[in-house]
Design a protein around this motif. Structure first.
Motif, PDB file in Angstrom:
ATOM      1  N   SER A 242     -53.693  85.725 -23.999  1.00 24.46           N
ATOM      2  CA  SER A 242     -53.041  84.651 -24.594  1.00 24.46           C
ATOM      3  C   SER A 242     -54.098  83.616 -25.211  1.00 24.46           C
ATOM      4  CB  SER A 242     -52.234  83.937 -23.345  1.00 24.46           C
ATOM      5  OG  SER A 242     -53.342  83.354 -22.402  1.00 24.46           O
ATOM      6  N   ILE A 243     -55.149  83.639 -24.898  1.00 24.83           N
ATOM      7  CA  ILE A 243     -56.304  82.745 -25.328  1.00 24.83           C
ATOM      8  C   ILE A 243     -56.498  83.024 -27.211  1.00 24.83           C
ATOM      9  CG2 ILE A 243     -58.137  83.855 -24.924  1.00 24.83           C
ATOM     10  CD1 ILE A 243     -59.510  81.102 -24.337  1.00 24.83           C
ATOM     11  N   THR A 244     -56.028  83.952 -27.393  1.00 24.34           N
ATOM     12  CA  THR A 244     -56.404  84.472 -28.990  1.00 24.34           C
ATOM     13  C   THR A 244     -54.975  83.924 -29.978  1.00 24.34           C
ATOM     14  OG1 THR A 244     -55.170  86.589 -28.593  1.00 24.34           O
ATOM     15  CG2 THR A 244     -57.670  86.486 -28.040  1.00 24.34           C
ATOM     16  N   PHE A 245     -54.124  83.492 -29.086  1.00 28.18           N
ATOM     17  CA  PHE A 245     -52.783  82.990 -29.884  1.00 28.18           C
ATOM     18  C   PHE A 245     -52.955  81.551 -30.167  1.00 28.18           C
ATOM     19  CE2 PHE A 245     -51.498  87.003 -28.153  1.00 28.18           C
ATOM     20  CZ  PHE A 245     -50.763  87.644 -28.956  1.00 28.18           C
ATOM     21  N   GLY A 246     -52.565  81.076 -31.202  1.00 31.91           N
ATOM     22  CA  GLY A 246     -52.302  79.862 -31.555  1.00 31.91           C
ATOM     23  C   GLY A 246     -52.113  79.517 -33.193  1.00 31.91           C
ATOM     24  N   ASN A 247     -51.766  78.313 -33.275  1.00 27.49           N
ATOM     25  CA  ASN A 247     -51.585  77.880 -34.883  1.00 27.49           C
ATOM     26  C   ASN A 247     -52.830  77.922 -35.793  1.00 27.49           C
ATOM     27  OD1 ASN A 247     -48.671  77.806 -35.210  1.00 27.49           O
ATOM     28  ND2 ASN A 247     -48.626  75.719 -34.106  1.00 27.49           N
ATOM     29  N   ALA A 248     -53.947  77.848 -35.040  1.00 28.33           N
ATOM     30  CA  ALA A 248     -55.134  77.769 -35.735  1.00 28.33           C
ATOM     31  C   ALA A 248     -55.738  79.223 -35.952  1.00 28.33           C
ATOM     32  CB  ALA A 248     -56.303  77.166 -34.829  1.00 28.33           C
ATOM     33  N   ASP A 249     -56.248  79.590 -37.221  1.00 29.60           N
ATOM     34  CA  ASP A 249     -56.587  80.620 -37.741  1.00 29.60           C
ATOM     35  C   ASP A 249     -57.778  81.044 -37.154  1.00 29.60           C
ATOM     36  OD1 ASP A 249     -56.822  83.180 -38.807  1.00 29.60           O
ATOM     37  OD2 ASP A 249     -56.874  82.650 -40.932  1.00 29.60           O
ATOM     38  N   ILE A 250     -58.017  81.670 -35.888  1.00 30.42           N
ATOM     39  CA  ILE A 250     -59.277  81.915 -35.315  1.00 30.42           C
ATOM     40  C   ILE A 250     -59.353  83.293 -35.018  1.00 30.42           C
ATOM     41  CG2 ILE A 250     -60.935  81.273 -33.642  1.00 30.42           C
ATOM     42  CD1 ILE A 250     -59.658  78.688 -33.423  1.00 30.42           C
ATOM     43  N   SER A 251     -60.340  84.045 -35.307  1.00 35.61           N
ATOM     44  CA  SER A 251     -60.369  85.473 -34.974  1.00 35.61           C
ATOM     45  C   SER A 251     -60.630  85.785 -33.513  1.00 35.61           C
ATOM     46  CB  SER A 251     -61.387  86.184 -35.992  1.00 35.61           C
ATOM     47  OG  SER A 251     -62.881  85.685 -35.609  1.00 35.61           O
ATOM     48  N   VAL A 252     -60.222  86.973 -33.124  1.00 33.05           N
ATOM     49  CA  VAL A 252     -60.647  87.299 -31.797  1.00 33.05           C
ATOM     50  C   VAL A 252     -62.086  87.275 -31.249  1.00 33.05           C
ATOM     51  CG1 VAL A 252     -60.502  89.142 -29.843  1.00 33.05           C
ATOM     52  CG2 VAL A 252     -58.292  88.776 -31.579  1.00 33.05           C
ATOM     53  N   ARG A 253     -62.950  87.630 -32.320  1.00 29.14           N
ATOM     54  CA  ARG A 253     -64.396  87.643 -32.191  1.00 29.14           C
ATOM     55  C   ARG A 253     -64.762  86.250 -32.042  1.00 29.14           C
ATOM     56  NH1 ARG A 253     -68.638  86.629 -35.448  1.00 29.14           N
ATOM     57  NH2 ARG A 253     -70.529  87.633 -34.952  1.00 29.14           N
ATOM     58  N   GLU A 254     -64.369  85.383 -32.689  1.00 27.35           N
ATOM     59  CA  GLU A 254     -64.724  84.030 -32.497  1.00 27.35           C
ATOM     60  C   GLU A 254     -64.469  83.309 -31.116  1.00 27.35           C
ATOM     61  OE1 GLU A 254     -64.896  82.268 -37.020  1.00 27.35           O
ATOM     62  OE2 GLU A 254     -63.047  82.547 -36.210  1.00 27.35           O
ATOM     63  N   VAL A 255     -63.172  83.752 -30.834  1.00 23.17           N
ATOM     64  CA  VAL A 255     -62.566  83.228 -29.537  1.00 23.17           C
ATOM     65  C   VAL A 255     -63.466  83.633 -28.206  1.00 23.17           C
ATOM     66  CG1 VAL A 255     -60.684  83.581 -27.979  1.00 23.17           C
ATOM     67  CG2 VAL A 255     -60.320  83.259 -30.439  1.00 23.17           C
ATOM     68  N   TYR A 256     -63.985  84.898 -28.346  1.00 21.72           N
ATOM     69  CA  TYR A 256     -64.647  85.557 -27.088  1.00 21.72           C
ATOM     70  C   TYR A 256     -66.088  84.999 -27.461  1.00 21.72           C
ATOM     71  CZ  TYR A 256     -60.587  87.859 -25.186  1.00 21.72           C
ATOM     72  OH  TYR A 256     -59.380  88.191 -24.705  1.00 21.72           O
ATOM     73  N   SER A 257     -66.556  84.983 -28.550  1.00 19.90           N
ATOM     74  CA  SER A 257     -68.040  84.396 -28.546  1.00 19.90           C
ATOM     75  C   SER A 257     -68.082  83.060 -27.948  1.00 19.90           C
ATOM     76  CB  SER A 257     -68.192  84.220 -30.156  1.00 19.90           C
ATOM     77  OG  SER A 257     -68.464  85.473 -30.812  1.00 19.90           O
ATOM     78  N   VAL A 258     -67.109  82.133 -28.402  1.00 23.01           N
ATOM     79  CA  VAL A 258     -67.080  80.936 -27.548  1.00 23.01           C
ATOM     80  C   VAL A 258     -67.075  80.726 -26.175  1.00 23.01           C
ATOM     81  CG1 VAL A 258     -65.911  78.579 -27.295  1.00 23.01           C
ATOM     82  CG2 VAL A 258     -66.020  79.510 -29.465  1.00 23.01           C
ATOM     83  N   ILE A 259     -66.063  81.778 -25.539  1.00 22.13           N
ATOM     84  CA  ILE A 259     -66.089  81.979 -24.094  1.00 22.13           C
ATOM     85  C   ILE A 259     -67.372  82.756 -23.554  1.00 22.13           C
ATOM     86  CG2 ILE A 259     -64.999  83.542 -22.362  1.00 22.13           C
ATOM     87  CD1 ILE A 259     -62.217  82.976 -24.272  1.00 22.13           C
ATOM     88  N   PHE A 260     -67.920  83.375 -24.183  1.00 24.61           N
ATOM     89  CA  PHE A 260     -69.119  84.156 -23.545  1.00 24.61           C
ATOM     90  C   PHE A 260     -70.202  83.063 -23.479  1.00 24.61           C
ATOM     91  CE2 PHE A 260     -67.459  88.390 -24.323  1.00 24.61           C
ATOM     92  CZ  PHE A 260     -67.478  89.059 -23.109  1.00 24.61           C
ATOM     93  N   TYR A 261     -70.381  82.271 -24.766  1.00 29.33           N
ATOM     94  CA  TYR A 261     -71.428  81.384 -24.771  1.00 29.33           C
ATOM     95  C   TYR A 261     -71.146  80.217 -23.715  1.00 29.33           C
ATOM     96  CZ  TYR A 261     -74.013  77.358 -25.876  1.00 29.33           C
ATOM     97  OH  TYR A 261     -74.868  76.286 -25.502  1.00 29.33           O
ATOM     98  N   GLU A 262     -69.929  80.009 -23.223  1.00 28.37           N
ATOM     99  CA  GLU A 262     -69.793  78.628 -22.168  1.00 28.37           C
ATOM    100  C   GLU A 262     -69.913  79.298 -20.777  1.00 28.37           C
ATOM    101  OE1 GLU A 262     -69.113  75.656 -22.257  1.00 28.37           O
ATOM    102  OE2 GLU A 262     -68.925  75.248 -24.281  1.00 28.37           O
ATOM    103  N   LEU A 263     -69.437  80.655 -20.740  1.00 27.43           N
ATOM    104  CA  LEU A 263     -69.730  81.142 -19.360  1.00 27.43           C
ATOM    105  C   LEU A 263     -71.145  81.962 -19.048  1.00 27.43           C
ATOM    106  CD1 LEU A 263     -66.393  83.209 -19.197  1.00 27.43           C
ATOM    107  CD2 LEU A 263     -66.835  81.051 -18.126  1.00 27.43           C
ATOM    108  N   PHE A 264     -71.938  82.104 -20.245  1.00 30.62           N
ATOM    109  CA  PHE A 264     -73.094  82.869 -20.022  1.00 30.62           C
ATOM    110  C   PHE A 264     -74.228  82.259 -20.587  1.00 30.62           C
ATOM    111  CE2 PHE A 264     -69.768  86.219 -19.691  1.00 30.62           C
ATOM    112  CZ  PHE A 264     -69.739  86.369 -18.061  1.00 30.62           C
ATOM    113  N   HIS A 265     -74.086  81.248 -21.624  1.00 31.21           N
ATOM    114  CA  HIS A 265     -74.909  80.745 -22.339  1.00 31.21           C
ATOM    115  C   HIS A 265     -75.697  81.550 -23.097  1.00 31.21           C
ATOM    116  CE1 HIS A 265     -73.738  76.434 -21.107  1.00 31.21           C
ATOM    117  NE2 HIS A 265     -73.359  76.932 -20.111  1.00 31.21           N
TER     118      HIS A 265
END
Length: 342
Positions: A17-40
């Motif tokens: 669900s985190i990949t859905f939204g009005n903003a045009d953001i790719s799945v790769r970008e979404v999980y890149s942000v998450i991996f950075y915040e979780l594991f730096h």
């Protein structure tokens, strides 16, 4: 096995669900942000800040976790309320809780009470109104003898009428169209105010109180048999009923404070789970919590994507989805509620 499957489905729901939204953001970008915040990890350091980071980590992720918490809390409240009053039509708002929250929000928006709290004034006063309404119901139901299911329902109807009347009176005399529009939108529910500062409070509270109810499954099962049967078994449910009402009111208060008024979740989810898996609260509570969390996550996703450049209030969508599903389940299969078929 069903619980394990639902836990897996919940985790998948959060991640997808985190990949859905009005903003045009790719799945790769979404999980890149998450991996950075979780594991730096250094390889994702390019997503440590910026618009993509803010949308994913500061808007979408907290919102999904808030949907999880609110869906879980409202579903568990529905299970408990239906057992406490022994009424399959009960939900977290049947005992005047919603009207108390509505009155608190009206006082904050229209009268400016609690303005020193800033942007949190509406949520805090709605929370206070929900809790105070619940205490009023408990107090009235204990007058002239110990509380029972019938007295709780009647007290809830009285408090609901009084709070709704005062709220509507405040709205009527204010003649403030902007304030009226604001409280109307708030009453439809929204998860747009989700922030990490709220999540770290709401999510642990929802999990803790839901787990506390799970440990009380024997008493909740006994409540379905009625007070007379419980007394013959050597158990007095009056005190337990008061404690459960207070804890359930806290759950509803936190939900109202975080997301406004979202009805129907506490009614449809427990019914659906009870139809499929029976009335034993040992199974009913965790299954309802998981199903409620998954349901509200995807309902919020639909609210964000169903209209372009706009957000549909989640309370509207939940009612549109929930009512037909509830009718279908009622037609498809009968079920027991505290013995007997309903």
């Amino acid at each position: 096995m069903v619980i394990v499957g639902l836990v897996a489905a919940l985790l998948c729901s959060v991640l997808i669900s985190i990949t859905f939204g009005n903003a045009d953001i790719s799945v790769r970008e979404v999980y890149s942000v998450i991996f950075y915040e979780l594991f730096h990890l250094d390889r994702f350091s390019g997503y440590a800040s910026g618009a993509v980071h803010d949308v994913v980590w500061l808007i979408r992720f907290p919102r999904i976790l808030l949907a999880l918490a609110v869906g879980m809390g409202l579903s568990v409240c529905g299970v408990v309320m239906q057992a406490v009053v022994k009424n399959p039509l009960a939900d977290p708002y049947v005992l005047g809780v919603s009207s108390g929250a509505y009155l608190g929000a009206a006082m904050a928006i229209i009268l400016g009470i609690g303005s020193f709290l800033g942007d949190n004034a509406v949520g805090v006063l709605a929370f206070a109104g929900a809790v105070l309404a619940s205490f009023a119901v408990l107090t009235i139901s204990n007058m002239g003898g110990r509380s029972n299911a019938g007295k709780l329902i009647l007290a809830g109807m009285a408090i609901s009428s009084v709070c709704s009347a005062f709220a509507n009176f405040i709205i009527y005399i204010s003649q403030n169209k902007n304030a009226t529009a604001e409280i109307t939108y708030w009453s439809m529910g929204s998860l747009a105010s989700a922030e990490w500062s709220n999540i770290v409070v709401f999510l642990p509270m929802m999990l803790l109180i839901s787990a506390a109810f799970w440990t009380q499954y024997r008493s909740l099962n006994l409540m379905l048999l009625g007070d007379d049967t419980a007394v013959t078994l050597g158990t007095d449910l009056s005190r337990a009923r008061i404690v459960y009402m207070i804890l359930a009111s806290l759950l509803v208060g936190f939900s109202v404070c975080a997301a406004g008024m979202i009805g129907f979740v506490g009614l449809i989810i427990p019914h659906a789970v009870r139809m499929l898996f029976g009335t034993d609260h040992r199974r009913l509570i965790p299954l309802s919590a998981l199903v409620g969390a998954i349901f509200l996550i995807w309902a919020d996703v639909a609210c964000r994507v169903i209209l372009s450049n706009a957000e549909l209030p989640i309370g509207i969508l939940v009612s549109i989805i929930g009512a037909p599903c509830f009718i279908y389940l009622m037609i498809r299969k009968s079920y027991g509620f505290g013995g007997g078929k309903s």
